[in-house]
Scaffold this motif. Structure first.
Motif, short mmCIF file in Angstrom:
data_model
loop_
_atom_site.label_atom_id
_atom_site.label_comp_id
_atom_site.label_asym_id
_atom_site.label_seq_id
_atom_site.Cartn_x
_atom_site.Cartn_y
_atom_site.Cartn_z
N GLU A 221 50.87 50.80 39.96
CA GLU A 221 50.82 49.76 39.11
C GLU A 221 51.67 49.49 37.60
O GLU A 221 52.61 48.84 37.21
CB GLU A 221 49.46 49.50 38.54
CG GLU A 221 49.23 47.91 38.40
CD GLU A 221 47.56 47.76 37.93
OE1 GLU A 221 47.32 47.56 36.81
OE2 GLU A 221 46.72 47.68 39.08
N ASP B 142 55.39 49.49 38.62
CA ASP B 142 55.43 47.96 39.13
C ASP B 142 55.74 47.05 37.93
O ASP B 142 56.67 46.22 38.15
CB ASP B 142 54.52 47.45 40.10
CG ASP B 142 54.51 46.28 40.76
OD1 ASP B 142 55.94 45.92 41.17
OD2 ASP B 142 53.74 45.30 40.77
N LYS B 143 55.22 47.26 36.98
CA LYS B 143 55.27 46.32 35.64
C LYS B 143 56.22 47.02 34.82
O LYS B 143 56.82 45.96 33.84
CB LYS B 143 53.72 46.28 35.11
CG LYS B 143 52.76 45.47 35.89
CD LYS B 143 51.64 45.74 35.25
CE LYS B 143 50.55 44.96 35.93
NZ LYS B 143 49.41 45.00 35.51
#
Length: 83
Positions: A53, A56-57
Protein backbone atom coordinates in the motif's frame (compact mmCIF):
# COMPACT_ATOMS: atom_id res chain seq x y z
CA UNK A 1 7.96 -19.88 12.32
CA UNK A 2 10.52 -21.18 9.89
CA UNK A 3 10.19 -20.56 6.17
CA UNK A 4 9.94 -24.30 5.61
CA UNK A 5 6.82 -24.39 7.79
CA UNK A 6 4.86 -21.79 5.83
CA UNK A 7 1.27 -22.66 5.24
CA UNK A 8 -1.46 -20.59 3.68
CA UNK A 9 -4.51 -19.34 5.52
CA UNK A 10 -7.44 -21.73 5.09
CA UNK A 11 -9.02 -21.42 1.66
CA UNK A 12 -6.19 -19.33 0.20
CA UNK A 13 -3.39 -20.54 -2.00
CA UNK A 14 -0.06 -18.77 -1.84
CA UNK A 15 0.84 -16.61 -4.81
CA UNK A 16 3.92 -18.70 -5.39
CA UNK A 17 1.71 -21.74 -6.07
CA UNK A 18 0.19 -19.96 -9.06
CA UNK A 19 3.61 -18.79 -10.17
CA UNK A 20 5.00 -22.30 -9.91
CA UNK A 21 2.33 -23.61 -12.27
CA UNK A 22 3.02 -20.78 -14.71
CA UNK A 23 6.72 -21.58 -14.94
CA UNK A 24 6.28 -25.35 -14.82
CA UNK A 25 7.76 -26.06 -11.39
CA UNK A 26 6.35 -27.56 -8.23
CA UNK A 27 5.31 -25.18 -5.44
CA UNK A 28 8.11 -26.12 -3.00
CA UNK A 29 10.71 -25.61 -5.73
CA UNK A 30 9.29 -22.21 -6.60
CA UNK A 31 9.14 -21.15 -2.95
CA UNK A 32 12.70 -22.32 -2.28
CA UNK A 33 14.43 -20.95 -5.38
CA UNK A 34 12.30 -18.12 -6.77
CA UNK A 35 10.90 -16.26 -3.76
CA UNK A 36 13.42 -14.24 -1.76
CA UNK A 37 13.38 -15.10 1.97
CA UNK A 38 12.82 -11.42 2.86
CA UNK A 39 9.53 -11.46 0.95
CA UNK A 40 8.39 -14.55 2.86
CA UNK A 41 9.50 -13.05 6.19
CA UNK A 42 7.67 -9.81 5.48
CA UNK A 43 4.52 -11.78 4.65
CA UNK A 44 4.79 -13.86 7.82
CA UNK A 45 5.25 -10.72 9.91
CA UNK A 46 2.01 -9.37 8.45
CA UNK A 47 3.73 -6.35 6.90
CA UNK A 48 3.53 -7.15 3.20
CA UNK A 49 0.10 -5.60 2.61
CA UNK A 50 1.11 -2.40 4.40
CA UNK A 51 4.31 -2.13 2.37
CA UNK A 52 2.45 -2.76 -0.89
CA UNK A 53 0.00 0.00 0.00
CA UNK A 54 2.83 2.39 0.89
CA UNK A 55 4.57 1.91 -2.43
CA UNK A 56 1.30 2.06 -4.35
CA UNK A 57 0.62 5.55 -3.01
CA UNK A 58 4.21 6.83 -2.93
CA UNK A 59 5.55 9.12 -5.62
CA UNK A 60 8.94 9.57 -3.92
CA UNK A 61 11.92 10.23 -6.14
CA UNK A 62 13.94 7.90 -3.88
CA UNK A 63 12.07 4.93 -5.33
CA UNK A 64 13.21 3.18 -8.50
CA UNK A 65 11.47 4.81 -11.44
CA UNK A 66 10.05 2.89 -14.38
CA UNK A 67 8.75 0.10 -12.16
CA UNK A 68 5.18 -0.76 -11.24
CA UNK A 69 4.21 -0.17 -7.63
CA UNK A 70 4.41 -3.91 -6.88
CA UNK A 71 7.94 -4.05 -8.23
CA UNK A 72 8.95 -0.97 -6.23
CA UNK A 73 7.55 -2.63 -3.10
CA UNK A 74 9.65 -5.74 -3.72
CA UNK A 75 12.75 -3.58 -4.18
CA UNK A 76 11.87 -1.78 -0.93
CA UNK A 77 11.54 -5.05 0.99
CA UNK A 78 14.82 -6.33 -0.41
CA UNK A 79 16.66 -3.09 0.39
CA UNK A 80 15.27 -3.11 3.93
CA UNK A 81 16.52 -6.67 4.42
CA UNK A 82 20.10 -5.87 3.45
CA UNK A 83 22.58 -5.38 6.31
Amino acid sequence: MMRSQITSPPGKKPASEGISKGIGNRYPTCRKYYVHPAIIDTYLEGELGEIMEKYDKSKSKDLPQGLRSEERAVVGVLEKSMP
